[in-house]
Design an enzyme around this catalytic site. Structure first.
Site, PDB file in Angstrom:
ATOM      1  CG  HIS A  76      -1.815   1.136   1.368  1.00 55.23           C
ATOM      2  ND1 HIS A  76      -3.167   1.049   1.214  1.00 55.23           N
ATOM      3  CD2 HIS A  76      -1.560   2.451   1.630  1.00 55.23           C
ATOM      4  CE1 HIS A  76      -3.714   2.244   1.374  1.00 55.23           C
ATOM      5  NE2 HIS A  76      -2.757   3.117   1.642  1.00 55.23           N
ATOM      6  CD  GLU A  77       1.472   3.660   3.601  1.00 57.46           C
ATOM      7  OE1 GLU A  77       1.701   4.733   2.999  1.00 57.46           O
ATOM      8  OE2 GLU A  77       0.385   3.431   4.176  1.00 57.46           O
ATOM      9  CG  HIS A 129       0.389   6.134  -0.715  1.00 53.17           C
ATOM     10  ND1 HIS A 129      -0.721   6.575  -1.398  1.00 53.17           N
ATOM     11  CD2 HIS A 129      -0.078   5.596   0.438  1.00 53.17           C
ATOM     12  CE1 HIS A 129      -1.809   6.305  -0.680  1.00 53.17           C
ATOM     13  NE2 HIS A 129      -1.446   5.704   0.422  1.00 53.17           N
ATOM     14  CG  HIS A 136       0.571   8.925  -6.749  1.00 58.80           C
ATOM     15  ND1 HIS A 136      -0.650   9.021  -6.158  1.00 58.80           N
ATOM     16  CD2 HIS A 136       0.559   9.828  -7.758  1.00 58.80           C
ATOM     17  CE1 HIS A 136      -1.378   9.927  -6.795  1.00 58.80           C
ATOM     18  NE2 HIS A 136      -0.667  10.434  -7.763  1.00 58.80           N
TER      19      HIS A 136
HETATM   20 ZN   LIG Z   1      -2.876   5.199   1.910  1.00 60.31          ZN
END
Ligand SMILES: [Zn+2]
Length: 635
Positions: free
Chosen positions: A489-490, A493, A496
């Protein structure tokens, strides 16, 4: 989640030599590999002077823009704003990254001091009418300016920031707004610090070996180390850090001990002591309600959501209500199964919150023959990390090379150079995996330097932060499958931020609507449970054997199990969040009765407490929304 303080005019990092600041590494030139912050040279005493010098510099730049005798145009106003405050952004990025991930008393003191000063500084810019006049003059002619899409977006966002910050309010309203912003800035620091204090100070200390006999050996080893660290001569200390409390609640057959640690967690910030957060929470909600009214919005939720994909509280409730009843129904079915298991154990009592995880584990084993502890050897943290790197390599051709000897804020941090398939440098990725007292709970990503190219190519430097169990002694750090998904998940990011490709820093990376931010992270999370991907990364830490198909089948089969509980837990927190931010009047409430009333109105069952209770962040809500949206995503 991400920790991404959306700050006005976050400028890019360009090395600037400020006069007389050679001795302050935060302000001087960073002569480090890839221009990473010189963590090894920064001392706590450097922050306040660096902040103040950088704010003064930023103010002078703003004055220069406002006082420019030339007619306002895109270059001399919008781009000039984008260029301003670079030194401040640099100091702020470093400070708040460390304040979240590796703070101490002096860092926390600095945070409380600087928060209102930063708030006032930001208000001086966003409430500056002369500055806004220049922005508005350009905005009003936007259709005649022949701007490219990115320029048009920057203009729109810049204009919007001024309007949403209250530049059009009269003097009296602006003066009140400044007070509100300043008080909120300080309160939110104190709120977070209280929470960390309450989390760190709790300890379940056990002296009797019989009480740890049935716990997983790595948990017991970590608790023994913790006891020594806390000054005990022997015994075991269990804490509210997730790697300690979660497995304890799952595996301890001692119901009273489970109750103690569960209540320790649930009551953080609610102990009527000097770290109590109730009055702060209520005050913050009232101030946010008052600010929303000043801005012409019905509630704080209306104000915040109008700038997110969800758009309005009505839509948020529409989404939440669709899932809530079915989730609650599933949770009640789960509760019956757990109650049955407890009855079989010969305990003649109603199931309680502190029983849930223990009996869920028993039901999981009975129904799916799946033992989370048996899975863990396949999820050694570095192997999981290699797994997400492999996914990024397959999908995007990226490569990751570990860099040795880089400046870090803690020796646990790992640093990687990220490159394209053709060898082009993409950026730098920091990863900080293990839980410790100096770190906030949860997991997050932030930028140390955002990508941009307004004045030459600036490559991103991002960090990811987790609270995984540190290796006990010489042993490996074995994490759960859920932790593996958090890591992905991280990392989503981080990608991104790393793959950002824009001219203007204000538009780079995760500077997008908050409920869109969770999109890349949800996609990355979803890969982790795919059998093909699991075979790639889930390898036994001792034998190197990939996870057997039979175990993958069990993981898949058990995937839906206890999801009623998990969904209700975070949705309850979202309803609370919405309730606090749907106040139409700035009145302070009695926190306990307000929250109890809201939860009973929603029909929350007492065995489940809202996840993140008393953590009070509207961010949680948008994260939940994204999670709900992503239920429809199947790759
Ligand atoms: Zn998040």
């Amino acid at each position: 989640m991400t920790l991404n303080p959306r700050v006005m005019f976050m400028p890019l990092l360009v090395l600037m030599a400020a006069c007389g600041t050679q001795e302050n590494p935060l302000l001087g030139e960073w002569d480090t590999p890839f221009g990473v912050p010189p963590f090894d040279q920064i001392e706590d005493s450097h922050y306040l002077p660096a902040f103040r010098t950088a704010m003064a510099e930023h103010k002078a730049e703003i004055d220069g823009i406002v006082g420019n005798p030339e007619l306002p145009d895109f270059g001399n106003s919008i781009e000039a704003l984008e260029r301003s405050g670079r030194a401040l952004t640099r100091v702020r990025n470093v400070f708040f990254a460390i304040e979240s991930a590796h703070s101490n008393d002096s860092i926390r003191e600095i945070a409380r001091t600087i928060a209102p000063e930063l708030s006032a500084h930001n208000d001086d810019i966003t409430l500056n009418r002369g500055l806004y006049e220049r922005v508005k003059a350009i905005y009003d002619q936007r259709n005649e300016l022949d701007l490219n899409p990115e320029e048009a977006k920057l203009l729109e966002e810049t204009h919007k920031t001024f309007v949403r910050s209250g530049v059009n309010l009269d003097d009296e309203a602006q003066a009140r707004l400044r007070q509100i912003n300043s008080e909120l800035a300080e309160l939110s620091q104190v709120f977070g610090q209280n929470l960390l204090k309450e989390t760190n100070e709790f300890e379940l200390y056990i002296e009797d070996a019989a009480d740890v006999r049935e716990l997983p050996p790595n948990l017991v080893a970590a608790a023994a180390e913790e006891a020594v660290r806390r000054g005990h001569e022997g015994g075991w200390s269990f804490t509210l850090a997730r790697p300690s409390i979660n497995p304890f609640l799952q595996h301890s057959p001692n119901r009273d001990l489970r109750r103690q640690i569960f209540m320790g967690y649930a009551m953080r910030g609610d102990n009527d002591n000097e770290a109590d957060n109730k009055a702060i929470l209520s005050r913050m909600a009232a101030l946010r309600a008052e600010r929303a009214k000043l801005m012409g919005y019905e509630t704080h939720a209306h104000y915040v959501l109008s700038d997110n994909m969800a758009e309005s509280p009505e839509r948020v409730y529409e989404f939440l209500d669709q899932i809530w009843r079915p989730a609650l129904r599933v949770a009640m079915e789960e509760r019956s199964a757990l109650q049955q298991m407890m009855d079989q154990d010969g305990i003649a009592d109603q199931l309680k919150g502190w029983d849930w995880r223990y009996y869920a584990e028993e039901v999981r084993q009975a129904r799916y023959d799946l033992d989370e502890e048996a899975l863990k050897p396949y999820f050694e943290v570095n192997a999981v990390r290699q797994g997400v790197f492999m996914i990024a390599n397959r999908l995007f051709g990226l490569t990751f090379t570990e860099l040795e000897g880089m400046p870090t804020w803690h020796p646990d941090q790992q640093v990687f150079e990220v490159k394209e398939a053709n060898g082009t440098h993409v950026g730098i990725l920091y990863m900080d995996f293990f839980t410790r007292d100096s770190k906030q709970g949860g997991a997050w990503m932030n930028d140390l330097r955002a990508q941009s190219r307004l004045d030459g190519e600036v490559k991103p430097i991002v960090t990811t932060n987790f609270n995984f169990p540190p290796p006990a002694g010489e042993g490996p750090s074995l994490i759960t499958f859920d932790n593996a998904k958090t890591l992905a998940h991280e990392f989503g990011h981080a990608l991104h931020g790393l793959l950002s490709d824009v001219t203007y820093e204000s538009l780079s990376g995760t500077n997008v609507p908050r409920d869109f931010v969770e999109f890349p992270s949800q996609i990355m999370e979803n890969w982790m449970g795919e059998p093909e991907v699991l075979r790639m990364y889930a390898k036994h830490y001792e034998t190197g054997e990939p996870i057997p198909d039979e175990l993958i089948e069990k993981v898949k089969a058990a995937g839906q199990f206890n999801q009623g509980f998990a969904t209700v837990e975070y949705m309850a927190a979202s309803y609370l969040d919405m309730a606090w931010h749907a106040l139409t009047e700035p009145e302070e409430k009695d926190v306990r009765s307000f929250e109890t009333a809201e939860m009973s109105r929603r029909g929350l069952i007492e065995e489940i407490i809202p996840r993140g209770q008393m953590t009070f962040k509207l961010e949680l809500l948008v994260w939940v929304l994204m999670k709900l949206f992503s239920h429809g995503i199947k790759i």
